[in-house]
Design a protein around this motif. Structure first.
Motif, PDB file in Angstrom:
ATOM      1  N   GLY A  37      30.431  53.100  36.565  1.00  0.00           N
ATOM      2  CA  GLY A  37      30.145  53.044  37.763  1.00  0.00           C
ATOM      3  C   GLY A  37      28.807  52.250  38.197  1.00  0.00           C
ATOM      4  O   GLY A  37      28.281  51.956  37.504  1.00  0.00           O
ATOM      5  N   ASP A  87      31.897  55.998  44.132  1.00  0.00           N
ATOM      6  CA  ASP A  87      33.339  56.496  44.103  1.00  0.00           C
ATOM      7  C   ASP A  87      34.331  55.487  43.231  1.00  0.00           C
ATOM      8  O   ASP A  87      35.536  55.812  43.225  1.00  0.00           O
ATOM      9  N   ILE A  88      33.727  54.681  42.561  1.00  0.00           N
ATOM     10  CA  ILE A  88      34.726  53.691  41.664  1.00  0.00           C
ATOM     11  C   ILE A  88      34.089  53.894  40.422  1.00  0.00           C
ATOM     12  O   ILE A  88      32.788  53.448  40.111  1.00  0.00           O
ATOM     13  N   SER A  89      35.011  54.257  39.303  1.00  0.00           N
ATOM     14  CA  SER A  89      34.395  53.973  37.873  1.00  0.00           C
ATOM     15  C   SER A  89      35.722  53.421  37.076  1.00  0.00           C
ATOM     16  O   SER A  89      36.881  54.055  37.647  1.00  0.00           O
ATOM     17  N   GLU A  90      35.414  52.632  36.440  1.00  0.00           N
ATOM     18  CA  GLU A  90      36.561  51.947  35.646  1.00  0.00           C
ATOM     19  C   GLU A  90      36.023  51.478  33.964  1.00  0.00           C
ATOM     20  O   GLU A  90      34.697  51.614  33.992  1.00  0.00           O
ATOM     21  N   THR A 107      32.984  45.242  38.537  1.00  0.00           N
ATOM     22  CA  THR A 107      34.370  44.841  38.711  1.00  0.00           C
ATOM     23  C   THR A 107      34.962  43.694  38.623  1.00  0.00           C
ATOM     24  O   THR A 107      35.976  43.454  38.221  1.00  0.00           O
ATOM     25  N   LYS A 111      44.076  45.410  38.005  1.00  0.00           N
ATOM     26  CA  LYS A 111      42.950  46.314  38.402  1.00  0.00           C
ATOM     27  C   LYS A 111      42.205  45.963  39.679  1.00  0.00           C
ATOM     28  O   LYS A 111      41.948  46.756  40.440  1.00  0.00           O
ATOM     29  N   LEU A 162      42.016  47.826  43.502  1.00  0.00           N
ATOM     30  CA  LEU A 162      40.921  48.403  44.046  1.00  0.00           C
ATOM     31  C   LEU A 162      40.411  47.440  45.183  1.00  0.00           C
ATOM     32  O   LEU A 162      39.474  48.183  45.974  1.00  0.00           O
ATOM     33  N   LYS A 183      39.732  49.807  48.323  1.00  0.00           N
ATOM     34  CA  LYS A 183      38.731  50.779  48.415  1.00  0.00           C
ATOM     35  C   LYS A 183      37.327  49.864  48.376  1.00  0.00           C
ATOM     36  O   LYS A 183      36.500  50.405  49.055  1.00  0.00           O
ATOM     37  N   LEU A 184      37.185  48.693  47.717  1.00  0.00           N
ATOM     38  CA  LEU A 184      36.049  47.935  47.839  1.00  0.00           C
ATOM     39  C   LEU A 184      35.941  47.408  49.325  1.00  0.00           C
ATOM     40  O   LEU A 184      34.518  47.352  49.686  1.00  0.00           O
TER      41      LEU A 184
END
Length: 195
Positions: A103, A109-112, A157, A164, A168, A171-172
Motif C-alpha cells: 500500500g 485504501d488501495i493495496s495490491e 501501481t 489491474k 483501479l 479509484k485512483l
C-alpha cells in the motif's frame, strides 16, 4: 510537525528527485517532521516527494512489521530497522521475485500484490551525511525498494498489469479528487475548492 501527504495525481510524485547537499535548509527538522508524519499515518516508510519535496530523501521504520501480529510471522530483522536514506543508490537487486501486498500513504485504501526481487544492496548517506552501504532481504528490502521508487518518480501501481491498472483507474481518480477518507492530513491535486 505533521505534514500533509501528497495524494496520487500530484506531478511531484512523478518527478525524478534531486540530490541534496549537507547544507540543505532545516534538514534535521525535515527528517523529524517526516518521521512524525509517517507515524501519524501509521506508515513504515515516507519519501520526500510524498510531502511535496522533489529531493532524494526517505525515512523508514520497519518495526511494525517486526511485531506483525497474530499470525506470528513477524520479521525480527525489522525490529530496529529505523533509518534515514539521503541520496541513496541501489547498487544491486537480486534473488527471486516474490509477491507481497503493498500500500502507499499517497494512495490510501488501495493495496495490491507487487512482485519485487528479494534482495537489495543500497548505498546512501545517513542523517549525519556519512556514507553507508547495507544489504537487505525480505520485507526490509521491499520497504527500501518501495521508497526508492518514490524518489525516482515511480509508484507501486506502475508495477501492476494492464488489467489491474484499468480496474483501479476510477479509484485512483477519486483519490486525486479527495474523494477518500483518511485518518491523516493530505493534499489532493484535483480537489474542487469549497469541499
Amino acid at each position: 510537525m505533521k505534514l500533509p501527504i501528497v495524494a496520487y495525481g500530484d506531478p511531484v510524485l512523478r518527478k525524478k528527485a534531486e540530490e541534496i547537499e549537507e547544507d540543505y535548509p532545516n534538514l534535521k527538522q525535515l527528517i523529524d517532521d517526516m518521521f512524525e508524519t509517517m507515524y501519524g499515518a501509521h506508515g513504515v516508510g515516507l519519501a520526500a516527494p510524498q510531502i511535496g519535496l522533489s529531493i532524494r530523501l526517505f525515512v523508514i521504520d520497519g518495526s511494525p512489521f517486526a511485531e506483525d501480529d497474530e499470525d506470528g510471522e513477524g520479521d525480527a530483522t525489522l525490529k530496529d530497522f529505523k533509518k534515514v536514506f539521503i541520496n541513496p543508490i541501489i547498487v544491486e537487486e537480486s534473488g527471486e521475485k516474490w509477491g507481497f501486498s503493498e500500500g502507499c500513504l499517497s494512495i490510501p485504501d488501495i493495496s495490491e500484490e507487487v512482485m519485487r526481487p528479494s534482495n537489495v544492496v543500497i548505498n546512501y548517506l545517513d542523517e549525519n551525511f556519512e556514507e553507508q552501504e547495507i544489504s537487505l532481504s525480505g520485507l526490509a528490502a521491499r520497504i527500501v525498494q518501495h521508497e526508492y521508487d518514490h524518489i525516482d518518480g515511480k509508484l507501486f501501481t506502475d508495477k501492476l498489469g494492464p488489467l489491474k491498472k484499468a480496474m483501479l483507474k476510477g479509484k485512483l481518480d477519486s483519490i486525486s479528487k479527495g474523494m477518500v477518507r483518511v485518518g491523516y492530513k493530505m493534499r489532493f491535486p484535483n480537489q474542487k475548492k469549497g469541499r
